[in-house]
Scaffold this motif. Structure first.
Motif: not given
Length: 476
Positions: A128-129, A158-161, A168-169, A192-193
């Motif tokens: 997943m990562i 990983a999501l922040r990067q 888009e997340i 983390a925004g």
């Protein structure tokens, strides 16, 4: 004054009882609520008002009213026509199962998929990562539990990067569990925004009265092309930086092909309900030319919840049990089937179908007692129950005749069947079923079989606790 109090109690109890009688389909659940209402003055009615009424149905319907459901024209190329099921290699006796599930879930069976089982936390989280690290356009992630530390910290990084790359997340969490986890996942995502929403947060006044209805689904879709679903939460107990350390187990699946669009559709509808934001078209869905036939697995998503017209998960279990001819294998950490499912299991055994049920022995003692209280008669009929030692296994899997697989987030208990929002997927493919059956065999070899004779040798005290747990199983 006492007369006024008595009359108020009687009126409140009568009104609440009418609500129970008119709306609770399960007679056992209805009976328990009626007893609670009348034996616990005021408190019983209050508890039913808080926990017993399905308000999500009305809210979900009203919110989606007038909103066009997203259509996938390209998926018409992969829809399996019911008249051609045998041409795709589905055995004749499984064709009624495919037709029944189609009517239950109002979703087409799709060809051309590739599905890869992931049998450990290290396998699942790494896959997943890695997919998140290679995302170019969009990431959607829905999970029941998301710990902010341990493996969760790696996901947040990983999501922040990915967010910094312009991806888009959207992250969707169950509202109750998001508030209970420590350290706070809400704070971590906010810091983390990363855009997130909560499903039925009990802290919101408009959602307080249906906090008992939870989103138990686990879905992740990358770029609209790669999907992950199964039983894994993002949970610290299922991963360790030391590969030799014993951790809890589960099963997840990496999916590609047209079926990914069905995963995406479940997410965007849940996101709409939770946030009010509509996600349509790019970058969330990619149908042409990206959607291609890349495998040979027939698959269909089964999104089940208390706001659906039919009990989809229960219907899939029942029909699969009814069509089985050779073998049924079930793995669930919470196995507390009701009378209807028990009768279907017994009927399969009477048709000389081999039924193996695999549960962890190292889980909750109360839930294990409820299982024992429910299954002892089925053991007498000839079901084989396997108790597996630690590490605890959280997998929810079912195979029939080594050809059909059902996997996902749903357990065999009242919460999954009646209260939770679940996502499962059915697959018609011998190779996939055989891979999962190897997992079943490994657990049977590592565990111990509990026969009916051994069950009856349990002490009176143990069997009494089993009976008590069975009676209150609708509330577990």
């Amino acid at each position: 004054m006492p007369t006024v109090i008595l009359l108020t109690y009687v009126m409140a109890s009568v009104i609440t009882s009418i609500q129970v009688i008119m709306n609770k389909r399960n007679p056992v659940t209805a009976s328990l609520w009626l007893v609670t209402i009348w034996l616990a003055p005021y408190l019983g009615s209050f508890l039913y008002y808080i926990l017993g009424i399905n308000r999500v149905n009305r809210k979900a319907v009203s919110l989606r009213k007038g909103v066009d459901q997203y259509r996938f024209p390209i998926l018409e190329n992969f829809q399996v026509n019911e008249s051609e099921l045998s041409r795709y290699g589905i055995s004749e006796h499984l064709i009624p199962l495919a037709k029944s599930v189609h009517r239950l879930v109002e979703q087409d069976l799709l060809s051309g998929n590739s599905i890869v089982p992931l049998f450990s936390g290290n396998m699942t989280y790494v896959a997943m990562i890695d997919a998140i690290d290679n995302a170019n356009r969009s990431i959607v992630l829905m999970t029941y539990i998301f710990h902010a530390d341990g493996i969760g910290d790696k996901f947040i990084t990983a999501l922040r990067q990915a967010l910094a790359r312009g991806v888009e997340i959207r992250v969707l969490l169950d509202g109750v569990m998001a508030h209970l986890t420590r350290p706070s996942i809400i704070k971590a995502l906010r810091t983390a925004g990363i855009p997130y929403a909560l499903f039925n947060s009990p802290l919101l006044a408009r959602q307080f009265f249906f906090f008992n209805l939870r989103s138990h689904r686990k879905i992740c879709v990358i770029d609209g092309l790669i999907g992950f679903t199964g039983g894994f939460n993002i949970h610290r107990d299922y991963w360790s930086p030391n590969p030799e350390q014993e951790v809890f187990q589960d099963t997840h699946f990496r999916v590609t092909g047209p079926i990914v669009a069905q995963l995406s559709n479940v997410f965007v509808n849940e996101w709409l309900y939770s946030s009010g934001e509509t996600l349509r078209g790019e970058p969330w869905f990619f149908e042409e030319p990206e959607t291609q036939e890349i495998g040979s697995v027939l698959a269909r998503g089964i999104a089940a919840g208390p706001d659906e017209r039919w009990e989809r998960l229960r219907g899939a279990y029942l029909t699969a049990l009814n069509v089985a001819q050779q073998s049924v294998r079930i793995m669930s950490p919470y196995f507390i089937p009701d009378e209807v499912l028990v009768a279907a299991i017994d009927d399969a055994i009477n048709r000389q179908v081999a039924v193996d049920i695999i549960i962890p022995e190292s889980g909750s003692k109360i839930l294990l007692a409820a299982t024992m209280g429910r299954i002892n008669e089925t053991l007498q009929h000839g079901a084989r129950l396997w108790l597996c030692p630690s590490p605890f296994n959280h997998s929810k899997l079912m195979t029939v005749d080594n050809q059909w697989l059902l996997m996902g987030s749903g357990n065999w208990d009242e919460r999954s069947l009646r209260l939770n929002y679940e996502f499962n997927m059915e697959c018609y493919n011998t190779a996939i079923a055989e891979d999962v059956n190897k997992l079943f065999s490994a657990h049977q070899n590592a565990g111990r079989q509990l026969t009916y004779e051994e069950y009856m040798k349990r002490s009176f005290y143990e069997r009494f606790l089993d009976g008590c747990a069975r009676i209150f199983s609708p509330f577990l």
